[in-house]
Design a protein around this motif. Structure first.
Motif, PDB file in Angstrom:
ATOM      1  N   PHE A 110       0.826  -1.200   0.000  1.00 17.07           N
ATOM      2  CA  PHE A 110       0.000   0.000   0.000  1.00 17.07           C
ATOM      3  C   PHE A 110       0.869   1.262   0.000  1.00 17.07           C
ATOM      4  O   PHE A 110       0.508   2.278  -0.593  1.00 17.07           O
ATOM      5  N   GLY A 111       2.016   1.179   0.659  1.00 19.97           N
ATOM      6  CA  GLY A 111       2.933   2.315   0.654  1.00 19.97           C
ATOM      7  C   GLY A 111       3.486   2.586  -0.735  1.00 19.97           C
ATOM      8  O   GLY A 111       3.593   3.732  -1.166  1.00 19.97           O
ATOM      9  N   PHE A 112       3.805   1.512  -1.474  1.00 16.70           N
ATOM     10  CA  PHE A 112       4.297   1.652  -2.839  1.00 16.70           C
ATOM     11  C   PHE A 112       3.228   2.273  -3.738  1.00 16.70           C
ATOM     12  O   PHE A 112       3.501   3.203  -4.505  1.00 16.70           O
ATOM     13  N   HIS A 113       2.002   1.745  -3.633  1.00 21.50           N
ATOM     14  CA  HIS A 113       0.915   2.269  -4.452  1.00 21.50           C
ATOM     15  C   HIS A 113       0.662   3.745  -4.150  1.00 21.50           C
ATOM     16  O   HIS A 113       0.473   4.563  -5.057  1.00 21.50           O
ATOM     17  N   LYS A 114       0.668   4.075  -2.863  1.00 19.09           N
ATOM     18  CA  LYS A 114       0.423   5.459  -2.468  1.00 19.09           C
ATOM     19  C   LYS A 114       1.523   6.384  -2.973  1.00 19.09           C
ATOM     20  O   LYS A 114       1.267   7.557  -3.296  1.00 19.09           O
ATOM     21  N   LEU A 158       0.827   9.652  -5.065  1.00 15.12           N
ATOM     22  CA  LEU A 158       1.319  10.973  -4.651  1.00 15.12           C
ATOM     23  C   LEU A 158       2.191  11.625  -5.713  1.00 15.12           C
ATOM     24  O   LEU A 158       2.193  12.846  -5.857  1.00 15.12           O
ATOM     25  N   ALA A 159       2.921  10.804  -6.442  1.00 11.23           N
ATOM     26  CA  ALA A 159       3.730  11.351  -7.538  1.00 11.23           C
ATOM     27  C   ALA A 159       2.834  12.018  -8.571  1.00 11.23           C
ATOM     28  O   ALA A 159       3.190  13.057  -9.149  1.00 11.23           O
ATOM     29  N   LEU A 212       7.778  11.321   0.109  1.00 10.99           N
ATOM     30  CA  LEU A 212       9.039  10.950   0.752  1.00 10.99           C
ATOM     31  C   LEU A 212       8.856   9.956   1.890  1.00 10.99           C
ATOM     32  O   LEU A 212       9.796   9.234   2.247  1.00 10.99           O
ATOM     33  N   THR A 213       7.659   9.922   2.471  1.00  6.69           N
ATOM     34  CA  THR A 213       7.456   9.107   3.674  1.00  6.69           C
ATOM     35  C   THR A 213       6.523   7.919   3.482  1.00  6.69           C
ATOM     36  O   THR A 213       6.481   7.033   4.333  1.00  6.69           O
ATOM     37  N   SER A 214       5.774   7.871   2.381  1.00 11.19           N
ATOM     38  CA  SER A 214       4.751   6.842   2.205  1.00 11.19           C
ATOM     39  C   SER A 214       5.327   5.426   2.282  1.00 11.19           C
ATOM     40  O   SER A 214       4.868   4.589   3.066  1.00 11.19           O
ATOM     41  N   TYR A 215       6.325   5.144   1.463  1.00 10.82           N
ATOM     42  CA  TYR A 215       6.887   3.795   1.406  1.00 10.82           C
ATOM     43  C   TYR A 215       7.549   3.425   2.730  1.00 10.82           C
ATOM     44  O   TYR A 215       7.398   2.315   3.238  1.00 10.82           O
ATOM     45  N   TYR A 216       8.254   4.395   3.322  1.00 14.69           N
ATOM     46  CA  TYR A 216       8.945   4.136   4.594  1.00 14.69           C
ATOM     47  C   TYR A 216       7.954   3.785   5.697  1.00 14.69           C
ATOM     48  O   TYR A 216       8.137   2.800   6.425  1.00 14.69           O
ATOM     49  N   PHE A 217       6.902   4.598   5.839  1.00 15.35           N
ATOM     50  CA  PHE A 217       5.945   4.327   6.903  1.00 15.35           C
ATOM     51  C   PHE A 217       5.106   3.084   6.612  1.00 15.35           C
ATOM     52  O   PHE A 217       4.606   2.440   7.536  1.00 15.35           O
ATOM     53  N   GLY A 218       4.965   2.742   5.329  1.00 12.01           N
ATOM     54  CA  GLY A 218       4.315   1.475   4.995  1.00 12.01           C
ATOM     55  C   GLY A 218       5.116   0.302   5.536  1.00 12.01           C
ATOM     56  O   GLY A 218       4.562  -0.617   6.164  1.00 12.01           O
TER      57      GLY A 218
END
Length: 383
Positions: free
Chosen positions: A134-138, A142-143, A259-265
């Motif tokens: 879900f972090g990757f998709h988000k 966001l891009a 910048l934070t989506s994938y990390y927090f996922g």
């Protein structure tokens, strides 16, 4: 990245182009309503409330249909197509009723596709990596927002900020929207049906589904008091930030999310939902607080924290549902329906308070209420 299924990648690209189109509208639509069309903040609040309710309330039905009949891709395609058709028509709106109707139609499309889309993504994700997926998709989502906001800024900078320019920008959203529809039709694989489905509908939540939903209550109340981005836009305008610069504020928010989506996922998978949601709620409180200070510099900071709250909370909640719910489509739908109810009520109340009692009163209520809910979450919240 090796754990990311190609269908999730394609859905990410669909979201990229769809959100590119949305970002060409969202930063300037409140200004278009209040300043160009000369409608009040209460009218803007009504538009936000109705659109929010339609966008989220429908997700419980589309999620239920996706679960019960295993109809997933047709709902996703139909939802994206409706949103794509609705956006350019803003260029022909001349009062708040027309804007509200079109925004509702656009949000109707989002409501139809959202829960089935989440179900599709969770279907093509590994169970132990749902937060990462879900972090990757988000991130791609966001891009698209970032690219659309940058494009909007360049258009306003080059052609000016007149009513005609705004209307032409609205109509131009048809191009990225159709690209997204093309990708989802031809490059995303549907979920294969596993069994014959009978014609009778029975809405059913297991005990585990109910437990999952119960632990999301704090988020629903939080969303009732957290100000919508439309109010962030009007606060920015009220403290002297030019219309040309508004898209850059949204770029700050979107960049923070990207910048934070994938990390927090990934962090959600490692340390659990509660700790990550604690970070999200705290970020939301800071967003309301800096907006409450009502100065241009702090408004920029507020948009950054708004981005953090948005991406962290959404990814964490979606991951939690994907990991714990038995009927994920239904629970995704129920989650969005509750956000619809609480968010719509809050949006309308904020608009009325802003119009009749002033901006400061609305900002004060939002900051105090979100701070109290956050404190209660740290004491009583469970995941």
């Amino acid at each position: 990245m090796s754990t990311i299924n190609k269908n999730v990648v394609m859905m990410g690209l669909v979201s990229y182009f769809t959100d590119f189109a949305s970002a060409m509208i969202t930063p300037i639509l409140p200004i278009f309503v209040v300043i160009v069309l000369h409608e009040g903040m209460d009218k803007l609040g009504l538009i936000v409330a109705v659109a929010t309710f339609i966008s989220y309330a429908l997700r419980i039905f589309s999620g239920y249909i996706a679960d019960k009949f295993e109809v997933v891709k047709p709902l996703v395609v139909g939802g994206y197509l409706l949103s794509t058709i609705s956006k350019p028509l803003f260029g022909f709106a001349h009062d708040y009723i027309a804007v509200g109707a079109l925004r509702s139609a656009e949000r109707f499309g989002k409501g139809v596709r959202a829960a089935p889309k989440d179900l599709l993504i969770s279907h093509y994700s590994h169970k132990d990596h749902s937060g990462k997926t879900f972090g990757f998709h988000k991130t791609l989502d966001l891009a698209g927002e970032l690219s659309g906001a940058l494009f909007l800024f360049l258009m306003l900078y080059h052609f000016g900020q007149s009513e005609t320019v705004m209307r032409n920008i609205f109509m131009a959203t048809i191009i990225p929207g159709l690209i997204g529809v093309f990708i989802v039709i031809f490059f995303v694989k549907d979920i294969q049906k596993k069994q014959d489905i009978g014609p009778r509908l029975t809405f059913r939540l297991t005990q585990q589904d109910k437990q999952t939903a119960k632990r999301l209550v704090f988020y629903f109340f939080y969303m009732m008091f957290a100000l919508d981005s439309a109010y962030f836009t009007m606060e920015a305008k009220s403290v002297g930030i030019a219309t040309l610069v508004i898209p850059l504020l949204f770029m700050v928010s979107t960049t923070m999310q990207s910048l934070t989506s994938y990390y927090f996922g990934m962090l959600t998978d490692k340390i659990g939902v509660k700790k990550v949601m604690g970070v999200a709620y705290t970020s939301g409180v800071f967003a309301q607080f800096f907006l409450f200070l009502q100065t241009p510099m702090f408004t920029w900071i507020a948009f950054g924290f708004l981005g953090l709250f948005t991406v962290i909370s959404l990814n964490a909640n979606r991951s939690y549902i994907a990991k714990t719910a038995d009927n994920r489509g239904v629970v995704f739908g129920l989650f969005y329906a509750c956000v619809a109810l609480f968010g719509a009520v809050g949006a309308y109340i904020s608009g009325v308070i802003w119009e009749h009692y002033g901006m400061h009163a609305s900002l004060t209520l939002s900051f105090v209420a979100t701070a109290v809910i956050t404190l209660l979450f740290f004491v009583k919240g469970k995941f």
